[in-house]
Write an enzyme that holds these catalytic residues in place. Structure first.
Site, PDB file in Angstrom:
ATOM      1  N   SER A 181       5.342  -6.363  -2.029  1.00  0.00           N
ATOM      2  CA  SER A 181       4.947  -6.489  -0.627  1.00  0.00           C
ATOM      3  C   SER A 181       5.456  -7.804  -0.056  1.00  0.00           C
ATOM      4  O   SER A 181       5.347  -8.854  -0.693  1.00  0.00           O
ATOM      5  CB  SER A 181       3.419  -6.425  -0.519  1.00  0.00           C
ATOM      6  OG  SER A 181       3.019  -6.633   0.812  1.00  0.00           O
ATOM      7  N   GLN A 238       1.172  -9.014  -6.490  1.00  0.00           N
ATOM      8  CA  GLN A 238       0.705 -10.390  -6.666  1.00  0.00           C
ATOM      9  C   GLN A 238       1.628 -11.236  -7.543  1.00  0.00           C
ATOM     10  O   GLN A 238       1.510 -12.462  -7.536  1.00  0.00           O
ATOM     11  CB  GLN A 238      -0.715 -10.403  -7.248  1.00  0.00           C
ATOM     12  CG  GLN A 238      -1.788  -9.957  -6.264  1.00  0.00           C
ATOM     13  CD  GLN A 238      -1.955 -10.895  -5.065  1.00  0.00           C
ATOM     14  OE1 GLN A 238      -1.562 -12.059  -5.091  1.00  0.00           O
ATOM     15  NE2 GLN A 238      -2.517 -10.373  -3.978  1.00  0.00           N
ATOM     16  N   THR A 271       0.832  -1.201   0.000  1.00  0.00           N
ATOM     17  CA  THR A 271       0.000   0.000   0.000  1.00  0.00           C
ATOM     18  C   THR A 271       0.867   1.252   0.000  1.00  0.00           C
ATOM     19  O   THR A 271       0.644   2.176  -0.792  1.00  0.00           O
ATOM     20  CB  THR A 271      -0.932  -0.008   1.226  1.00  0.00           C
ATOM     21  OG1 THR A 271      -1.819  -1.133   1.101  1.00  0.00           O
ATOM     22  CG2 THR A 271      -1.748   1.270   1.311  1.00  0.00           C
ATOM     23  N   ASN A 299      -5.358  -9.137  -8.105  1.00  0.00           N
ATOM     24  CA  ASN A 299      -5.352  -9.943  -6.890  1.00  0.00           C
ATOM     25  C   ASN A 299      -6.588 -10.810  -6.700  1.00  0.00           C
ATOM     26  O   ASN A 299      -6.577 -11.727  -5.897  1.00  0.00           O
ATOM     27  CB  ASN A 299      -5.157  -9.047  -5.665  1.00  0.00           C
ATOM     28  CG  ASN A 299      -6.047  -7.829  -5.686  1.00  0.00           C
ATOM     29  OD1 ASN A 299      -6.052  -7.078  -6.671  1.00  0.00           O
ATOM     30  ND2 ASN A 299      -6.809  -7.619  -4.642  1.00  0.00           N
ATOM     31  N   HIS A 347       4.486  -9.652   2.696  1.00  0.00           N
ATOM     32  CA  HIS A 347       3.627 -10.674   3.298  1.00  0.00           C
ATOM     33  C   HIS A 347       2.899 -11.534   2.271  1.00  0.00           C
ATOM     34  O   HIS A 347       2.217 -12.489   2.648  1.00  0.00           O
ATOM     35  CB  HIS A 347       2.649 -10.061   4.303  1.00  0.00           C
ATOM     36  CG  HIS A 347       1.538  -9.267   3.706  1.00  0.00           C
ATOM     37  ND1 HIS A 347       0.276  -9.765   3.529  1.00  0.00           N
ATOM     38  CD2 HIS A 347       1.496  -7.997   3.249  1.00  0.00           C
ATOM     39  CE1 HIS A 347      -0.492  -8.828   3.001  1.00  0.00           C
ATOM     40  NE2 HIS A 347       0.220  -7.745   2.819  1.00  0.00           N
ATOM     41  N   THR A 352      13.275   5.152  10.742  1.00  0.00           N
ATOM     42  CA  THR A 352      14.264   4.114  11.023  1.00  0.00           C
ATOM     43  C   THR A 352      13.936   2.861  10.216  1.00  0.00           C
ATOM     44  O   THR A 352      12.809   2.395  10.219  1.00  0.00           O
ATOM     45  CB  THR A 352      14.284   3.799  12.529  1.00  0.00           C
ATOM     46  OG1 THR A 352      14.623   4.994  13.237  1.00  0.00           O
ATOM     47  CG2 THR A 352      15.295   2.712  12.859  1.00  0.00           C
ATOM     48  N   CYS A 363      -9.348  -7.251   1.638  1.00  0.00           N
ATOM     49  CA  CYS A 363      -9.564  -6.024   2.387  1.00  0.00           C
ATOM     50  C   CYS A 363     -10.994  -5.534   2.277  1.00  0.00           C
ATOM     51  O   CYS A 363     -11.397  -4.648   3.010  1.00  0.00           O
ATOM     52  CB  CYS A 363      -8.610  -4.939   1.951  1.00  0.00           C
ATOM     53  SG  CYS A 363      -8.749  -4.576   0.232  1.00  0.00           S
TER      54      CYS A 363
HETATM   55  C1  LIG Z   1      11.762  12.160  19.253  1.00  0.00           C
HETATM   56  C2  LIG Z   1      11.700  11.232  18.089  1.00  0.00           C
HETATM   57  N1  LIG Z   1      10.684  11.336  17.213  1.00  0.00           N
HETATM   58  C3  LIG Z   1      10.568  10.528  16.156  1.00  0.00           C
HETATM   59  C4  LIG Z   1      11.485   9.538  15.902  1.00  0.00           C
HETATM   60  C5  LIG Z   1      11.302   8.683  14.687  1.00  0.00           C
HETATM   61  O1  LIG Z   1      10.821   7.407  15.004  1.00  0.00           O
HETATM   62  P1  LIG Z   1      11.031   6.161  14.017  1.00  0.00           P
HETATM   63  O2  LIG Z   1      12.486   5.873  14.057  1.00  0.00           O
HETATM   64  O3  LIG Z   1      10.213   5.073  14.607  1.00  0.00           O
HETATM   65  O4  LIG Z   1      10.574   6.573  12.665  1.00  0.00           O
HETATM   66  C6  LIG Z   1      12.579   9.384  16.794  1.00  0.00           C
HETATM   67  C7  LIG Z   1      13.603   8.351  16.604  1.00  0.00           C
HETATM   68  O5  LIG Z   1      14.325   8.280  15.643  1.00  0.00           O
HETATM   69  C8  LIG Z   1      12.670  10.253  17.897  1.00  0.00           C
HETATM   70  O6  LIG Z   1      13.692  10.151  18.765  1.00  0.00           O
HETATM   71  C1  LIG Z   2      -2.413  -6.142  -5.957  1.00  0.00           C
HETATM   72  C2  LIG Z   2      -2.171  -5.629  -4.579  1.00  0.00           C
HETATM   73  N1  LIG Z   2      -1.645  -4.413  -4.392  1.00  0.00           N
HETATM   74  C3  LIG Z   2      -1.404  -3.911  -3.173  1.00  0.00           C
HETATM   75  C4  LIG Z   2      -1.682  -4.634  -2.034  1.00  0.00           C
HETATM   76  C5  LIG Z   2      -1.424  -4.009  -0.704  1.00  0.00           C
HETATM   77  O1  LIG Z   2      -0.269  -4.517  -0.102  1.00  0.00           O
HETATM   78  P1  LIG Z   2      -0.067  -4.435   1.493  1.00  0.00           P
HETATM   79  O2  LIG Z   2      -1.076  -5.338   2.080  1.00  0.00           O
HETATM   80  O3  LIG Z   2       1.325  -4.903   1.710  1.00  0.00           O
HETATM   81  O4  LIG Z   2      -0.279  -3.011   1.901  1.00  0.00           O
HETATM   82  C6  LIG Z   2      -2.233  -5.922  -2.177  1.00  0.00           C
HETATM   83  C7  LIG Z   2      -2.574  -6.766  -1.016  1.00  0.00           C
HETATM   84  O5  LIG Z   2      -3.399  -6.458  -0.181  1.00  0.00           O
HETATM   85  C8  LIG Z   2      -2.486  -6.424  -3.476  1.00  0.00           C
HETATM   86  O6  LIG Z   2      -3.019  -7.639  -3.650  1.00  0.00           O
END
Ligand SMILES: Cc1ncc(COP(=O)(O)O)c(C=O)c1O
Ligand SMILES: Cc1ncc(COP(=O)(O)O)c(C=O)c1O
Lengths: 393, 126, 393, 126
Positions: free
Chosen positions: A205, A185, A73, A152, A207, A243, A330
């Protein structure tokens, strides 16, 4: 306990033990932040870049062309919004098709509200886009064509290579037209080479190929400028802040390697699928097989059982331990009709009686035989309950 | 499973499947949004319901609602039956998921429509 | 092999064995898609909703107020872009502060390019925002105030509750002003109750509290309308499309439970931190302790070592098996100076000699003693190398 | 670790640390962008470099570059030394990460500036 059989692999897949094992050390041992300079961080960085090389290799791309993100997505959102916004002053026309995944359709709809024009190509009864329709739809304003590799719900495979050629030819005249394909897919099920397909962007994707949920990737051809949709740190060459999901990235690359190494298994899957369809056609009257017979994925079968309700079939099968789906995963939680089958011209009554069976390389003939054993009774029982069945006969 | 054991039980083993002929009354109601359909026949003797039968196509709650409804009708008086609404049917099924309440609503519509038909027949025949 | 000591827990943390164990079944066994109707799907759905309840409970929120997404960066993006876009016709002024995380600052900067006006409140030498400054900055156009709960480099904790009161008072006059706080560094370290804090939106990230990377959450108070930044399926009540990261969600909730149950441990962490600062001040001349002494997180220490380069210190410590950071993890890979210390008025020369030590409840006194044993020598060695050191003395 | 073993070795055990006094020449160069600073002293006898010394503050590659540079200078002729640029220094360290090449550039600047100073002194004293 009842037996558990999973024929819903287009909705999601189990994580392979090999994949879970590959990611494990990056949870508890090599847990550094790839942006950190110290050795914990560098170990994580090395794992991410190694995964990037592996994933790139699996689709014939350069490692620098891979952006890791949270799933299919997000990949579709970044591709479509990213190109649309980057090209906003060049043109505001997008071409897609009527039965794309909601991640494409609803993103296009969001852009329509913001002033973009979107053309939705028809897919006809066979579930296939026609290049003639595309050619007719392209204007000087067209900056993005986004057509899914395979659908899909019905599994039909579009002529991506041909569309790629069309785009490349237009690009000889003007540079600002791009081609995206949602390959969620097909990746790991069909051989994919981004150069051969001629795509500029391609969504993946995890999964759907036995990697965990919450990880995906977007291929972005070198030189293609995107407006990032996630601002923050400078991860992923400023194309996706946040991250890096190191264990997820490692898992995606491992799953991709395993999938590509086992593409042969799809001969087996095709055999199961065709056997299922033959047996259902033989044993159950009044069924329709949906989608083009040849140009489709080997692992998806979409079948309409006239005069019954898909959810009733689904629940009955579930009570026997068999998981299948009605339409897209979905939307099956809501009462929405499958927009895919509607786009293919099926009427409401036929859509509601449709099931999707989707296989992985770990399904067996034995499992299919069990399905074939229980399904005819279920269909018959439900049909007999219907006030319309006797009339219909 | 989101459905109660009761819903599943009625879905897998629906009661009173079939259609009754004259002098029973039959009605067929449809939810035009999703296409669910219930055909309900009831036979009243005086003010007592003697028999009921149903056919249904739709999601499991629709079939279960129709089935449990028939169970609820037998041996009831018409004025008792007049009080059966979606809430009562849903309760008899130990509840339905929020997005499936329309099934009980449809079954309630069926019985109310059938009642009206009976009353109408009584009135026109008297 | 050298000993491995990790004092960089504000950059990221290891995944706790209990957390890895909690998520494991959702990788390989209960792998259904929560949108699927069959029992594989319903099992996954139940896990997601159970996790939502647990996480909500841990911050005093309602489960419907929790949106799961891919991390702190996405949470900040969704909160800021989501509110800005939803209120675009009401007003286009945002107030934040100068030393927010890049996920906030760069998102604000992106909105500035699109016509929003952003006020960056000063944070002064002590690293604290003043409510007077905020009051002065608020105009009728102000629709969003986003102030981080605690800073990730120096650990200073802002007066969120007071700001919450200000916002609630304005809301008696007009409804279209919202308050977001980035609590990525405080969640699981300070007790958090969203009602008491008076926030409308609050960002959380899993990998800072011993859950895996790639999962986070945004608290969105009931009734607060957001424009979603990820369109597709109807997951998360249309606030965030994409198949839910079930194992990640389960892990986040488990890690949150464990963190909240162990908030007491921060007395121990504070002790370690204060001991470290006392010993460094005693043993090493010419150091500065950065940030307000009281109003800060118990687990972060930011120290300037005059006349040395932070990366030199970092690498020297790394060679001894100790991981620390210079400034924010996400910028230490580049040559950018810490914008946090710059906002606090430190000049370039002092910024470059600054290290962050950040602890988790799993660090020990023994580890701190090892650090104190090796650090003075390292600082002295590097200072003696400096052409400026002899002058400076 | 992103740094080569050679960089780390020179960083941890830098050679020729110190300053030389007259008649050696000393120069101090600064990277104004990041504040890295190298002080280099060299003593030439005739056209041969007899001694070199350095002090440096900055990231590990800066210290390593200054250290390896001194090593490269000893017993070289001035015209050999004139050929030492950032590329040679980087190579002597078995490479540097792309974003750290400025360290070798700074060291190269130091030696070229020192050479000029020597030439200037020779010219003005002759
Ligand atoms: C205060 C703060 N906000 C946002 C983030 C971003 O989080 P994430 O690494 O999960 O994207 C961090 C860490 O990197 C952070 O320390
Ligand atoms: C053709 C297609 N595109 C996009 C997606 C979305 O992927 P995700 O579930 O990783 O967000 C899916 C599955 O739900 C899909 O079958």
């Amino acid at each position: 306990m009842t037996r558990r059989i999973y024929f819903d692999n287009s909705a999601t897949t189990f994580v392979l033990p090999e994949v879970a094992e590959a990611m494990q050390p990056y949870l508890t041992e090599f847990y550094g932040n790839p942006s950190s300079v110290h050795s914990f961080g560098q170990k994580a960085r090395a794992a991410v870049e190694d995964a990037r090389r592996k994933l790139a290799l699996s689709i014939g791309a350069d490692p620098s062309e891979i952006v890791f993100l949270s799933g299919g997505t997000e990949a579709n959102n970044l591709a479509i919004r990213g190109i649309a916004q980057a090209q906003a002053d060049k043109g505001r026309h997008i071409i897609t098709c009527q039965f794309e995944h909601p991640a494409v359709l609803n993103t296009c709809a969001a852009l329509e509200k913001q002033g973009w024009r979107v053309t939705y190509l028809p897919v006809y009864k066979d579930g296939l886009v026609r290049v003639e329709d595309l050619l007719e739809a392209i204007t000087d304003e067209t900056v993005l064509i986004t057509i899914m590799h395979a659908n899909n719900e019905v599994g039909t495979v579009q002529c991506i290579e041909e569309i790629g050629k069309v785009v490349r030819e237009i690009r000889l005249q003007r540079r600002n037209i791009f081609f995206h394909s949602d390959a969620v897919q097909t990746f790991g099920k069909l051989p994919i080479n981004v150069k051969q397909l001629g795509v500029d962007l391609l969504s993946i994707s995890g999964h759907k190929i036995h990697a965990p949920k919450g990880i995906g990737a977007l291929f972005v051809r070198k030189g293609v400028r995107l407006v990032t949709q996630s601002t923050g740190g400078h991860q992923e060459r400023d194309r996706r802040a946040g991250t890096e999901n190191v264990p997820g990235i490692v898992a995606l690359a491992r799953a991709a390697e395993l999938a590509v190494a086992n593409l042969d298994a799809f001969a087996h899957i095709r055999y199961l699928r065709d056997y299922l369809e033959d047996e259902i056609s033989r044993l159950i009257p009044d069924v329709l097989l949906n989608g083009h017979r040849e140009r489709r994925l080997p692992n998806i079968s979409n079948i309409t059982f006239k005069h019954v309700d898909g959810e009733g079939l689904l629940i009955s099968l579930d009570l026997k331990g068999i998981a299948v789906s009605t339409g897209a995963a979905c939307s099956s939680g809501s009462t929405e009709q499958s927009h895919v089958l509607a786009a293919m011209g099926l009427d409401k009554e036929l859509i509601r009686g449709s099931l999707r069976f989707s296989f992985s390389r770990f399904n067996t003939l034995d499992e299919v035989n069990y399905l074939i054993q229980v399904l005819p009774e279920i269909v018959e029982r439900l049909r007999k309950l219907s006030p319309r069945w006797s009339h219909a006969r | 499973m989101t459905y109660s054991a009761k819903v599943l039980e009625h879905f897998e083993h629906p009661r009173f499947v079939g259609e009754l002929t004259h002098p029973a009354v039959s009605v067929e109601v449809v939810n035009s949004a999703c296409g669910d359909r219930i055909k309900l026949s009831i036979l009243a003797e005086g003010s007592i319901i003697k028999a009921a039968a149903m056919k249904a196509v739709g999601c499991p709650p629709t079939i279960a609602s129709a089935s449990v409804l028939c169970e609820m009708l037998i041996a009831k008086t018409l004025s008792e039956v007049a009080k059966i609404g979606a809430v009562q049917i849903e309760a008899a099924l130990d509840g339905l998921p929020k997005n499936k309440r329309h099934a009980a609503v449809l079954a309630a519509e069926a019985i109310q429509e059938a009642l009206e038909k009976i009353c109408h027949e009584v009135r026109t025949s008297s």
